[in-house]
Design a protein around this motif. Sequence first.
Motif, short mmCIF file in Angstrom:
data_model
loop_
_atom_site.label_atom_id
_atom_site.label_comp_id
_atom_site.label_asym_id
_atom_site.label_seq_id
_atom_site.Cartn_x
_atom_site.Cartn_y
_atom_site.Cartn_z
N LEU A 87 -7.72 9.77 0.36
CA LEU A 87 -8.20 8.44 0.72
C LEU A 87 -8.68 8.34 2.17
O LEU A 87 -9.51 7.50 2.49
CB LEU A 87 -7.10 7.40 0.50
N VAL A 89 0.96 5.35 -0.16
CA VAL A 89 0.13 6.53 0.02
C VAL A 89 1.03 7.74 0.27
O VAL A 89 2.23 7.61 0.52
CB VAL A 89 -0.88 6.36 1.18
N LEU A 139 0.87 -1.17 0.00
CA LEU A 139 0.00 0.00 0.00
C LEU A 139 0.90 1.22 0.00
O LEU A 139 1.70 1.42 0.92
CB LEU A 139 -0.91 0.00 1.24
N LYS A 184 -5.86 12.00 -5.11
CA LYS A 184 -7.16 11.69 -4.52
C LYS A 184 -7.01 11.42 -3.03
O LYS A 184 -6.21 10.59 -2.61
CB LYS A 184 -7.77 10.46 -5.20
N TYR A 230 -3.38 10.67 0.85
CA TYR A 230 -3.73 10.65 -0.57
C TYR A 230 -3.18 9.40 -1.24
O TYR A 230 -2.29 8.74 -0.71
CB TYR A 230 -3.16 11.90 -1.26
N ASN A 231 -3.70 9.10 -2.42
CA ASN A 231 -3.19 7.97 -3.19
C ASN A 231 -1.74 8.24 -3.59
O ASN A 231 -1.23 9.35 -3.41
CB ASN A 231 -4.08 7.68 -4.40
N SER A 232 -1.08 7.21 -4.14
CA SER A 232 0.36 7.33 -4.43
C SER A 232 0.67 8.38 -5.49
O SER A 232 1.78 8.91 -5.52
CB SER A 232 0.93 5.98 -4.86
#
Length: 161
Positions: free
Chosen positions: A78, A39, A37, A76, A70-72
Motif C-alpha cells: 500500500l 496494515v 486502519l 498487497k 501492506y494491507n492487513s
Amino acid sequence: MSISKKTRFASIGTTIICISMITLPAAHSTSRHTSLLNVVEHATTDDIRIHGGSAADNIGDVVTFTNDIYNSSNTKRLGQDHGFCIRLAVGKSMECHWTLMLPEGQIIADGPVFDHTDTLMAVTGGTGEWVGARGEVSIHARDPKNSSYDFHYRLLQLNND
C-alpha cells in the motif's frame, strides 16, 4: 444615571458578551468520526545509523527505516513508512517517530516502542484523507524475529460541517 447603575449595566453587558463568545463556537457544527486502519509493516530496512556506544545495544543508538506497508492480509503493498527511533532504555524501549505514507495521505505517529511487548503510540496528525487526525496506533510483532508488525490505527477525525 449613578455610577453603580453604570457599573451594573456594564457588568451585565460584559456577561452577555462572554456567554455569547462561549456559545458561538458550539453553534458551529463539528462532527467526529473514528476510522480504523489495519496494515502490516515489513521491517526490512531497520538499521542502526548512529551508535551511542561500542556495545550492540546502547543508549543513544539511532535506528532509521523506510519500510514497505501492506494491507492487513499482507498480500498487497500500500505504501511506506519513514522514521527513526532513539534507544532510551537498553533492551527495553526506544522513542520513535514516523510517517505512514499511503496514496490517500499521511499519518504521523510518536511515542515509545517496547522491545518485548506490544506498544501503543500516539497519532499526532495527518494529511489528505487523515487531515486533523488524532488517536493511537497499536503495534504487535508478527514473529519472534520482529521482521514484520501489525499496525492498528484508531483515528479520531474532526470535520467542520
